[in-house]
Design an enzyme around this catalytic site. Sequence first.
Site, mmCIF file in Angstrom:
data_model
loop_
_atom_site.group_PDB
_atom_site.id
_atom_site.type_symbol
_atom_site.label_atom_id
_atom_site.label_comp_id
_atom_site.label_asym_id
_atom_site.label_seq_id
_atom_site.Cartn_x
_atom_site.Cartn_y
_atom_site.Cartn_z
ATOM 1 N N CYS A 217 26.793 26.684 36.543
ATOM 2 C CA CYS A 217 26.732 28.109 36.214
ATOM 3 C C CYS A 217 27.603 28.492 35.019
ATOM 4 O O CYS A 217 27.483 29.605 34.504
ATOM 5 C CB CYS A 217 27.149 28.935 37.430
ATOM 6 N N HIS A 381 37.402 45.005 29.231
ATOM 7 C CA HIS A 381 36.303 44.767 30.171
ATOM 8 C C HIS A 381 36.294 43.307 30.614
ATOM 9 O O HIS A 381 36.669 42.410 29.846
ATOM 10 C CB HIS A 381 34.958 45.119 29.527
#
Length: 488
Positions: A217, A381
């Site tokens: 991933c 973020h």
Amino acid sequence: MNEKKKTSLANEHIESVRLKYVKLCYHFLVSNALYLSLILTLFCLILTHPSTFAAREMFLLSISIGFLATIYSMRRPRQNVYLVNFASFKPGKDRMVSKELFMQLCGELKFFTQESLGFLNKILERSGLGERTYGSAAVMKVPVIKTMVEARNETETVMFGAIDEVLGKTGVKPGDIGIVVVNSSLFNPSPSLAATIVNHYKLRQSVVTYNLAGMGCSAGIISIDLAKQLLQVHGDTYALVVSTENLTNNWYKGNNRAMLVTNCLFRVGGAAVLLSNRSSDRCRAKYELVQTLRTHTGADDRSYNCVHQQEDEANEVGVSLSKDLMVVAGEALKANITALGPLVLPVSEQLLFLATLLLRKALGTKIVKPYVPNFKLAFEHFCIHAGGRSVLDELEKSLRLLPLQMEPSRMTLYRFGNTSSSSLWYEMAYLEAKGRIKKRDRVWQIGFGSGFKCNSCVWRALKPIDPTTEINPWMSEIDEFPVEVPLK
């Protein structure tokens, strides 16, 4: 008593605010010490030698500007890499699968025992997934059609859908693309997926292609890192990065609990990212690539074996998730942020970390607690791979993040499930759809994957992102989020 309590709380609040501003002042002074010292030196010269300042001023300014320019040029990459735009694929409503439908389909299959069905339902309820994730056409049929044709259809639909969208957004022609990097961990047919893209879009013969397999991933960030290195040695061109995974080819049909978990978490998804090294693209690009960092802990046997594709007792192939996964992920994250910290953290945080490290060595680890750097000072973020609820819980705790900062990851897991390496781009799209990306904001993408690997990618926004002009999978429903995800 109530009045005293209110007064005490008010005093505590005032004190916390004061402490907050003291910390901010400290960080500002330390992080800008070089610039402040230069300004102070010039100011002192003006006061002490006003008559000769003109000559001295020009001399010192020249030296200062030259010194700062040298530092700046040494820290800049060899060639800037810009993210022109990206697209995350959103399947049609006919591929939507609720928890009830998922369990119904599993119940109709002949290979799951009642114990396995109960385990699947338990994992699904605790997974953090919502009721509108997407499954593949082959897996949503009874019996499951696990063939090469169906697997190709799934992957090509996702890849071409994302690529068509990003080319439409940017207006870039397929013939202008000079580099193609595709990552798919478990589905790697021949000809490769990269060759499939070249054939479908009729790319030029000189196109440089790479097909990354078996990297889990975290391969999306590895693909970005590879594309960056290629763009830094190839002249004006575009790099197309495609991240996806395949459910059809990897649906597990056995009853080993360590392998059943992947059936519950993984869903259909993919993303296409268009990068450029052309200086002319800076004015229209969304982000500039600041940093990539890869950490590999595969030398350790426990890390290597924690996510492993293998056969079970009945010779059914699946991906086994070890109980050590959370510990391994935590160690990999620690190694990654230790290396990343000096590259992105302000000097003030680096000094605090170093001081704590020296104190721990001098006084002992039991007396002095380790200092966790405040990465909220380095990034506005955070996009953390939506691998599962437990992974996100652990990272929220380790990095001391706020619920708002975890929101993109948790909502992506809830709405789209674990889409493997492409999940980071659904999270970025969420931030854009919410209108949270401002000019110069920094975004930290963190990916985990088999091997075991923890990879980081840092972007800086070149402009504010206006959600009213965006096209992404969240736009038609963004007002519904965030939602409360109950813990069962």
